[in-house]
Design a protein around this motif. Structure first.
Motif, PDB file in Angstrom:
ATOM      1  N   ARG A 170       0.863  -1.180   0.000  1.00 44.27           N
ATOM      2  CA  ARG A 170       0.000   0.000   0.000  1.00 44.27           C
ATOM      3  C   ARG A 170       0.897   1.227   0.000  1.00 44.27           C
ATOM      4  N   GLU A 171       0.788   2.028  -1.039  1.00 49.13           N
ATOM      5  CA  GLU A 171       1.689   3.160  -1.228  1.00 49.13           C
ATOM      6  C   GLU A 171       1.256   4.360  -0.386  1.00 49.13           C
ATOM      7  N   MET A 172       2.224   4.951   0.325  1.00 49.39           N
ATOM      8  CA  MET A 172       1.936   6.090   1.194  1.00 49.39           C
ATOM      9  C   MET A 172       3.106   7.057   1.204  1.00 49.39           C
ATOM     10  N   GLU A 173       2.797   8.334   1.451  1.00 51.66           N
ATOM     11  CA  GLU A 173       3.889   9.280   1.664  1.00 51.66           C
ATOM     12  C   GLU A 173       4.403   9.111   3.091  1.00 51.66           C
ATOM     13  N   GLU A 174       5.565   9.676   3.378  1.00 51.19           N
ATOM     14  CA  GLU A 174       6.304   9.320   4.586  1.00 51.19           C
ATOM     15  C   GLU A 174       5.526   9.565   5.880  1.00 51.19           C
ATOM     16  N   LEU A 175       4.954  10.757   6.054  1.00 52.46           N
ATOM     17  CA  LEU A 175       4.275  11.060   7.308  1.00 52.46           C
ATOM     18  C   LEU A 175       3.065  10.151   7.505  1.00 52.46           C
ATOM     19  N   THR A 176       2.273   9.986   6.450  1.00 50.48           N
ATOM     20  CA  THR A 176       1.095   9.122   6.551  1.00 50.48           C
ATOM     21  C   THR A 176       1.497   7.688   6.874  1.00 50.48           C
ATOM     22  N   LEU A 177       2.588   7.227   6.256  1.00 51.18           N
ATOM     23  CA  LEU A 177       3.044   5.862   6.504  1.00 51.18           C
ATOM     24  C   LEU A 177       3.370   5.660   7.977  1.00 51.18           C
ATOM     25  N   TRP A 178       4.076   6.604   8.573  1.00 52.10           N
ATOM     26  CA  TRP A 178       4.463   6.435   9.974  1.00 52.10           C
ATOM     27  C   TRP A 178       3.246   6.499  10.895  1.00 52.10           C
ATOM     28  N   LEU A 179       2.340   7.441  10.645  1.00 56.92           N
ATOM     29  CA  LEU A 179       1.139   7.545  11.476  1.00 56.92           C
ATOM     30  C   LEU A 179       0.290   6.279  11.361  1.00 56.92           C
ATOM     31  N   LYS A 180       0.189   5.747  10.152  1.00 56.10           N
ATOM     32  CA  LYS A 180      -0.573   4.517   9.946  1.00 56.10           C
ATOM     33  C   LYS A 180       0.108   3.343  10.638  1.00 56.10           C
ATOM     34  N   THR A 181       1.435   3.302  10.578  1.00 59.60           N
ATOM     35  CA  THR A 181       2.178   2.234  11.248  1.00 59.60           C
ATOM     36  C   THR A 181       1.934   2.264  12.749  1.00 59.60           C
ATOM     37  N   VAL A 182       2.002   3.458  13.347  1.00 60.64           N
ATOM     38  CA  VAL A 182       1.769   3.589  14.788  1.00 60.64           C
ATOM     39  C   VAL A 182       0.357   3.131  15.142  1.00 60.64           C
ATOM     40  N   ALA A 183      -0.628   3.535  14.335  1.00 63.70           N
ATOM     41  CA  ALA A 183      -2.013   3.151  14.614  1.00 63.70           C
ATOM     42  C   ALA A 183      -2.191   1.636  14.541  1.00 63.70           C
ATOM     43  N   ILE A 184      -1.611   1.017  13.525  1.00 63.98           N
ATOM     44  CA  ILE A 184      -1.748  -0.435  13.348  1.00 63.98           C
ATOM     45  C   ILE A 184      -1.071  -1.190  14.483  1.00 63.98           C
ATOM     46  N   MET A 185       0.145  -0.779  14.837  1.00 66.49           N
ATOM     47  CA  MET A 185       0.884  -1.506  15.862  1.00 66.49           C
ATOM     48  C   MET A 185       0.281  -1.285  17.245  1.00 66.49           C
ATOM     49  N   THR A 186      -0.187  -0.074  17.524  1.00 64.54           N
ATOM     50  CA  THR A 186      -0.807   0.200  18.817  1.00 64.54           C
ATOM     51  C   THR A 186      -2.085  -0.618  18.995  1.00 64.54           C
ATOM     52  N   ALA A 187      -2.838  -0.761  17.911  1.00 59.77           N
ATOM     53  CA  ALA A 187      -4.083  -1.525  17.958  1.00 59.77           C
ATOM     54  C   ALA A 187      -3.854  -3.033  17.870  1.00 59.77           C
ATOM     55  N   LYS A 188      -2.589  -3.448  17.690  1.00 60.33           N
ATOM     56  CA  LYS A 188      -2.250  -4.867  17.515  1.00 60.33           C
ATOM     57  C   LYS A 188      -3.056  -5.481  16.378  1.00 60.33           C
ATOM     58  N   SER A 189      -3.173  -4.707  15.303  1.00 60.02           N
ATOM     59  CA  SER A 189      -3.928  -5.141  14.130  1.00 60.02           C
ATOM     60  C   SER A 189      -3.075  -6.063  13.262  1.00 60.02           C
ATOM     61  N   ASP A 190      -3.743  -6.913  12.490  1.00 60.33           N
ATOM     62  CA  ASP A 190      -3.035  -7.788  11.555  1.00 60.33           C
ATOM     63  C   ASP A 190      -3.124  -7.247  10.130  1.00 60.33           C
ATOM     64  N   ALA A 191      -3.306  -5.925   9.999  1.00 62.00           N
ATOM     65  CA  ALA A 191      -3.475  -5.319   8.679  1.00 62.00           C
ATOM     66  C   ALA A 191      -2.220  -5.426   7.825  1.00 62.00           C
ATOM     67  N   ILE A 192      -1.052  -5.494   8.454  1.00 61.00           N
ATOM     68  CA  ILE A 192       0.201  -5.659   7.719  1.00 61.00           C
ATOM     69  C   ILE A 192       1.008  -6.780   8.361  1.00 61.00           C
ATOM     70  N   ASP A 193       1.928  -7.337   7.575  1.00 61.33           N
ATOM     71  CA  ASP A 193       2.712  -8.476   8.050  1.00 61.33           C
ATOM     72  C   ASP A 193       4.152  -8.114   8.386  1.00 61.33           C
ATOM     73  N   PHE A 194       4.669  -7.043   7.835  1.00 58.66           N
ATOM     74  CA  PHE A 194       6.001  -6.585   8.211  1.00 58.66           C
ATOM     75  C   PHE A 194       6.080  -5.079   8.026  1.00 58.66           C
ATOM     76  N   LEU A 195       7.095  -4.479   8.648  1.00 57.23           N
ATOM     77  CA  LEU A 195       7.214  -3.026   8.686  1.00 57.23           C
ATOM     78  C   LEU A 195       8.247  -2.530   7.687  1.00 57.23           C
ATOM     79  N   HIS A 196       7.975  -1.364   7.135  1.00 60.80           N
ATOM     80  CA  HIS A 196       8.917  -0.679   6.253  1.00 60.80           C
ATOM     81  C   HIS A 196       9.323   0.605   6.974  1.00 60.80           C
ATOM     82  N   ILE A 197      10.467   0.553   7.663  1.00 57.40           N
ATOM     83  CA  ILE A 197      10.929   1.683   8.468  1.00 57.40           C
ATOM     84  C   ILE A 197      12.186   2.259   7.832  1.00 57.40           C
TER      85      ILE A 197
END
Length: 230
Positions: free
Chosen positions: A141-168
Motif C-alpha cells: 500500500r503506497e503512502m507518503e512518509e508522514l502518513t506511513l508512519w502515522l498509519k504504522t503507529v495506529a496499526i501496531m498500537t491496535a495490535k492489528s493484523d493489517a500488515i505483516d512486516f514493517l517498512h521503516i
C-alpha cells in the motif's frame, strides 16, 4: 494475665509458625516436583537455516539480466528501468534452507510502502522475484512518509493484523519501533561475514540494545544526502 494464658499463647504462636513453615516447604516441594513448563512453540523464522547456503554468497551472487515480461506486465514502469534497456539484478539469489516449512499456510504478505511504486523499481522487482521464488503474493500500500508512519503507529498500537512486516526508513523511527516492543530482532541475518559487507555507519543504524533490528540494503543507484538551510 496468668502463666497458663502465656503458655497457651506461646503454643499458639509455635503452632502457627509450624503451619506456615509446613505450607512453605510443601509449596516448595510441589514446585520442585511438578514437570517443567512446555517449551515455547517454534517461531516460523526459527525453522530456517539462514546461513545455508552461505548468506554472503547469496547476497553477492546476483546476476544482471533482462527484466522478465511478466514483471513488466505487472509493473509497466519497469520496461524503461536500467537505461531504457529494461535490465536489472534479477537472478542469482537462492532462498535459505527450510524456507518452505517456515511459510506453510502463507499465501499473501502485506506492507506499507514509502512512496509510489512507479518510482520504486527496486521494490517492484523484489516483490516480483519473491513471488516467483515462493509463490506468495506480496501487496504494497503506497503512502507518503508522514502518513506511513502515522498509519504504522495506529496499526501496531491496535495490535492489528493489517500488515505483516514493517517498512521503516528513518533511524529515529527504528528506535521508536524497537523501544515500543513492535520489532523482532533479526540477528540471524547478520553473521560476521555479512557484517563485513556493510559500512560502520550503516550498521550503527541497525544495531543497538545488543541486537540487529533491520536488514541491509543493496542499492542499484546512488542515494544523495542533502540538507535544507531554511
Amino acid at each position: 494475665m496468668s502463666s497458663g494464658e502465656k503458655v497457651s499463647r506461646r503454643k499458639y504462636i509455635v503452632a502457627a509458625g509450624a503451619a506456615v513453615a509446613a505450607a512453605v516447604i510443601g509449596g516448595a516441594a510441589y514446585y520442585l516436583a511438578r514437570p517443567p513448563p512446555p517449551a515455547p512453540p517454534e517461531r516460523p523464522w526459527e525453522r530456517i537455516e539462514w546461513n545455508e547456503p552461505p548468506m554472503k554468497e547469496r547476497l553477492t551472487g546476483l546476476e544482471v539480466g533482462s527484466i522478465p515480461d511478466h514483471w513488466i506486465e505487472r509493473f509497466p514502469t519497469l520496461k524503461t528501468y536500467g537505461g531504457w534497456e529494461g535490465i536489472g539484478a534479477i537472478d542469482g539469489y537462492e532462498l535459505p534452507e527450510g524456507w518452505e516449512k517456515a511459510v506453510e499456510g502463507v499465501d499473501k504478505l502485506r506492507f506499507l510502502n514509502y512512496g509510489g511504486l512507479p518510482h520504486d523499481p527496486a521494490t517492484q522487482m523484489a516483490m516480483c522475484k519473491f513471488e516467483d521464488l515462493t509463490g506468495i503474493k506480496v501487496e504494497a500500500r503506497e503512502m507518503e512518509e508522514l502518513t506511513l508512519w502515522l498509519k504504522t503507529v495506529a496499526i501496531m498500537t491496535a495490535k492489528s493484523d493489517a500488515i505483516d512486516f514493517l517498512h521503516i526508513g528513518g533511524a529515529e523511527l527504528m528506535t521508536h519501533t524497537v523501544m515500543s516492543g513492535w520489532a523482532v530482532p533479526v540477528d540471524f541475518l547478520w553473521p560476521p561475514e555479512v557484517q563485513e559487507l556493510y559500512s560502520p555507519l550503516a550498521k550503527s543504524l541497525l544495531y543497538f540494545n545488543g541486537h540487529w533490528w533491520g536488514s541491509g540494503m543493496v542499492s542499484t543507484k546512488p542515494f544523495c544526502l542533502f540538507w535544507r538551510i531554511s
